[in-house]
Write an enzyme that holds these catalytic residues in place. Sequence first.
Site, PDB file in Angstrom:
ATOM      1  N   ASP A   7       0.844  -1.211   0.204  1.00 45.52           N
ATOM      2  CA  ASP A   7      -0.061  -0.087   0.066  1.00 45.52           C
ATOM      3  C   ASP A   7       0.806   1.191  -0.111  1.00 45.52           C
ATOM      4  O   ASP A   7       2.008   1.180   0.424  1.00 45.52           O
ATOM      5  CB  ASP A   7      -0.934  -0.093   1.315  1.00 45.52           C
ATOM      6  CG  ASP A   7      -1.971   1.208   1.325  1.00 45.52           C
ATOM      7  OD1 ASP A   7      -2.236   1.681   0.287  1.00 45.52           O
ATOM      8  OD2 ASP A   7      -2.058   1.792   2.363  1.00 45.52           O
ATOM      9  N   SER A   8       0.170   2.405  -0.639  1.00 47.91           N
ATOM     10  CA  SER A   8       1.019   3.437  -0.444  1.00 47.91           C
ATOM     11  C   SER A   8       1.415   4.032   1.030  1.00 47.91           C
ATOM     12  O   SER A   8       2.196   4.894   1.295  1.00 47.91           O
ATOM     13  CB  SER A   8       0.123   4.787  -0.903  1.00 47.91           C
ATOM     14  OG  SER A   8      -0.987   4.816  -0.358  1.00 47.91           O
ATOM     15  N   TYR A  39      -0.547   8.758  -2.534  1.00 47.21           N
ATOM     16  CA  TYR A  39      -0.383   8.634  -3.891  1.00 47.21           C
ATOM     17  C   TYR A  39      -1.576   9.473  -4.403  1.00 47.21           C
ATOM     18  O   TYR A  39      -1.444   9.545  -5.601  1.00 47.21           O
ATOM     19  CB  TYR A  39      -0.604   7.224  -4.328  1.00 47.21           C
ATOM     20  CG  TYR A  39       0.808   6.303  -3.876  1.00 47.21           C
ATOM     21  CD1 TYR A  39       1.961   6.695  -3.208  1.00 47.21           C
ATOM     22  CD2 TYR A  39       1.041   5.152  -4.564  1.00 47.21           C
ATOM     23  CE1 TYR A  39       3.269   6.125  -2.907  1.00 47.21           C
ATOM     24  CE2 TYR A  39       2.180   4.205  -4.441  1.00 47.21           C
ATOM     25  CZ  TYR A  39       3.192   4.977  -3.607  1.00 47.21           C
ATOM     26  OH  TYR A  39       4.497   4.036  -3.217  1.00 47.21           O
ATOM     27  N   GLY A  40      -2.614   9.460  -3.709  1.00 47.93           N
ATOM     28  CA  GLY A  40      -3.986   9.769  -4.381  1.00 47.93           C
ATOM     29  C   GLY A  40      -4.027  11.051  -5.242  1.00 47.93           C
ATOM     30  O   GLY A  40      -5.173  11.179  -5.744  1.00 47.93           O
ATOM     31  N   CYS A  70      -3.658  -1.024  -2.444  1.00 43.18           N
ATOM     32  CA  CYS A  70      -3.774   0.674  -2.762  1.00 43.18           C
ATOM     33  C   CYS A  70      -4.626   0.482  -4.127  1.00 43.18           C
ATOM     34  O   CYS A  70      -4.179   0.401  -5.023  1.00 43.18           O
ATOM     35  CB  CYS A  70      -2.395   1.038  -2.752  1.00 43.18           C
ATOM     36  SG  CYS A  70      -2.743   2.883  -3.326  1.00 43.18           S
ATOM     37  N   ASN A  71      -5.862   1.107  -3.807  1.00 42.71           N
ATOM     38  CA  ASN A  71      -6.466   1.365  -4.868  1.00 42.71           C
ATOM     39  C   ASN A  71      -6.192   2.162  -5.888  1.00 42.71           C
ATOM     40  O   ASN A  71      -6.369   2.072  -7.113  1.00 42.71           O
ATOM     41  CB  ASN A  71      -7.978   2.046  -4.604  1.00 42.71           C
ATOM     42  CG  ASN A  71      -8.741   1.033  -3.889  1.00 42.71           C
ATOM     43  OD1 ASN A  71      -9.933   0.431  -4.425  1.00 42.71           O
ATOM     44  ND2 ASN A  71      -8.697   0.832  -2.698  1.00 42.71           N
ATOM     45  N   THR A  72      -5.413   3.261  -5.304  1.00 37.39           N
ATOM     46  CA  THR A  72      -4.824   4.367  -6.424  1.00 37.39           C
ATOM     47  C   THR A  72      -3.737   3.464  -7.557  1.00 37.39           C
ATOM     48  O   THR A  72      -3.581   3.684  -8.599  1.00 37.39           O
ATOM     49  CB  THR A  72      -4.063   5.369  -5.631  1.00 37.39           C
ATOM     50  OG1 THR A  72      -5.264   6.064  -4.989  1.00 37.39           O
ATOM     51  CG2 THR A  72      -3.381   6.624  -6.661  1.00 37.39           C
ATOM     52  N   GLU A 155      -6.504  10.042   8.818  1.00 40.38           N
ATOM     53  CA  GLU A 155      -5.123   9.829   9.457  1.00 40.38           C
ATOM     54  C   GLU A 155      -5.081  10.817  10.468  1.00 40.38           C
ATOM     55  O   GLU A 155      -3.875  10.694  11.268  1.00 40.38           O
ATOM     56  CB  GLU A 155      -4.334   9.861   8.143  1.00 40.38           C
ATOM     57  CG  GLU A 155      -4.599   8.872   7.191  1.00 40.38           C
ATOM     58  CD  GLU A 155      -2.970   8.735   6.484  1.00 40.38           C
ATOM     59  OE1 GLU A 155      -2.155   9.431   6.598  1.00 40.38           O
ATOM     60  OE2 GLU A 155      -3.044   7.479   5.630  1.00 40.38           O
ATOM     61  N   CYS A 185     -11.187   3.075  -1.828  1.00 37.56           N
ATOM     62  CA  CYS A 185      -9.873   3.573  -1.353  1.00 37.56           C
ATOM     63  C   CYS A 185      -9.617   2.493   0.004  1.00 37.56           C
ATOM     64  O   CYS A 185     -10.645   2.247   0.846  1.00 37.56           O
ATOM     65  CB  CYS A 185     -10.058   4.878  -0.958  1.00 37.56           C
ATOM     66  SG  CYS A 185      -8.590   5.778   0.213  1.00 37.56           S
ATOM     67  N   THR A 186      -8.296   2.350   0.260  1.00 34.41           N
ATOM     68  CA  THR A 186      -8.054   1.529   1.374  1.00 34.41           C
ATOM     69  C   THR A 186      -8.562   2.016   2.781  1.00 34.41           C
ATOM     70  O   THR A 186      -8.927   1.241   3.611  1.00 34.41           O
ATOM     71  CB  THR A 186      -6.409   1.642   1.671  1.00 34.41           C
ATOM     72  OG1 THR A 186      -5.803   2.891   1.729  1.00 34.41           O
ATOM     73  CG2 THR A 186      -5.862   0.984   0.686  1.00 34.41           C
ATOM     74  N   HIS A 187      -8.755   3.326   3.079  1.00 35.68           N
ATOM     75  CA  HIS A 187      -8.999   3.816   4.124  1.00 35.68           C
ATOM     76  C   HIS A 187     -10.661   3.876   4.566  1.00 35.68           C
ATOM     77  O   HIS A 187     -11.013   3.870   5.782  1.00 35.68           O
ATOM     78  CB  HIS A 187      -8.768   5.248   4.386  1.00 35.68           C
ATOM     79  CG  HIS A 187      -7.161   5.609   4.534  1.00 35.68           C
ATOM     80  ND1 HIS A 187      -6.218   4.991   3.587  1.00 35.68           N
ATOM     81  CD2 HIS A 187      -6.652   6.136   5.360  1.00 35.68           C
ATOM     82  CE1 HIS A 187      -5.277   5.452   3.780  1.00 35.68           C
ATOM     83  NE2 HIS A 187      -5.154   6.050   5.144  1.00 35.68           N
TER      84      HIS A 187
HETATM   85  N1  DGL Z   1      -3.994   3.779  -0.408  1.00 32.95           N
HETATM   86  C1  DGL Z   1      -4.647   4.890  -1.199  1.00 32.95           C
HETATM   87  C2  DGL Z   1      -5.757   4.343  -1.845  1.00 32.95           C
HETATM   88  O1  DGL Z   1      -6.491   3.233  -1.591  1.00 32.95           O
HETATM   89  C3  DGL Z   1      -5.035   6.033  -0.244  1.00 32.95           C
HETATM   90  C4  DGL Z   1      -4.145   6.720   0.433  1.00 32.95           C
HETATM   91  C5  DGL Z   1      -3.197   7.683  -0.658  1.00 32.95           C
HETATM   92  O2  DGL Z   1      -3.481   8.575  -1.340  1.00 32.95           O
HETATM   93  O3  DGL Z   1      -1.905   7.183  -1.069  1.00 32.95           O
HETATM   94  O4  DGL Z   1      -6.298   4.860  -2.990  1.00 32.95           O
END
Ligand code: DGL
Length: 267
Positions: A7-8, A39-40, A70-72, A155, A185-187
């Site tokens: 993950d990012s 990363y988003g 990570c979805n991004t 966060e 998104c992960t969060h």
């Molecule tokens: N892990 C990123 C996602 O799932 C969210 C955090 C980021 O922007 O890096 O898109």
Amino acid sequence: MKIGIFDSGLGGLIIAKSLIAKLPEYDYIYLGDTARVPYGNRSQKTIYQFTEEAIRFLFNRDCELIIVACNTASAEALRKIQQNYLIERFPRRKVLGVLIPAAEESVEKTQNKKIGVLATTSTANSGAFAREVKKLMPDSQVFEHAAPLLVPLIENNGIKWSVPILEEYLKPLLDKDIDTLILGCTHYPILKSEIGEIVGDKVKVISQDEVVPNKFKNYLSRHPEIDEKITKNSEREFCVTDLTESVDSLGKKLFGQDISFKLVSLN
Ligand code: DGL
């Protein structure tokens, strides 16, 4: 060999937690690129470069297969990694993302074929969720909406302020009459109950922490040749590219227990 989870940052710990709960016997390495998160809001080129570095790191640490939590990164880098990088550099290993499991679940759940997606700006702009859903259900309508304030809010202990922000982000999707919502998104699983309250019973909420472990278990049962290469000693290793007090405390909050992180470099 192990299962890598990338993950990012630390949001992927939510997926890691649910994967480990479902498949506890496997050996895992988690990598969070905490030095460069988020990363988003970055460009496709940068997200690709960071993701490739992370994939190389995990394969060099003896991973048979990597789940990009990570979805991004899944939206902006995964296809190129699978179609070019893997074939050239690690032809026998696998990298899986989290978009397809969520897309599959959404087409199973929707009745009116109107699906909403809440995601980071890069993921929403990439159109990757719409692409995956439409491969499975070409006559569906997919509405992707960027929710850039949610990751920093989660966060920084800001969940108590999330409801008006969520209402603002969800309104355009509810106005389109969606009956299914992908949390892209992960969060966002952390906000499941707040989101459920706002969208109401008529909208099914697809949360990757509930979907990915089942789909992954199924994937391993269909690929015994991969499954037999993964060692099963219940070992876990958690690596980050920057280690601060907030990494420790956020890690604990998202994973649900103390984690001993190792500081690593991707170069
Ligand atoms: N892990 C990123 C996602 O799932 C969210 C955090 C980021 O922007 O890096 O898109």
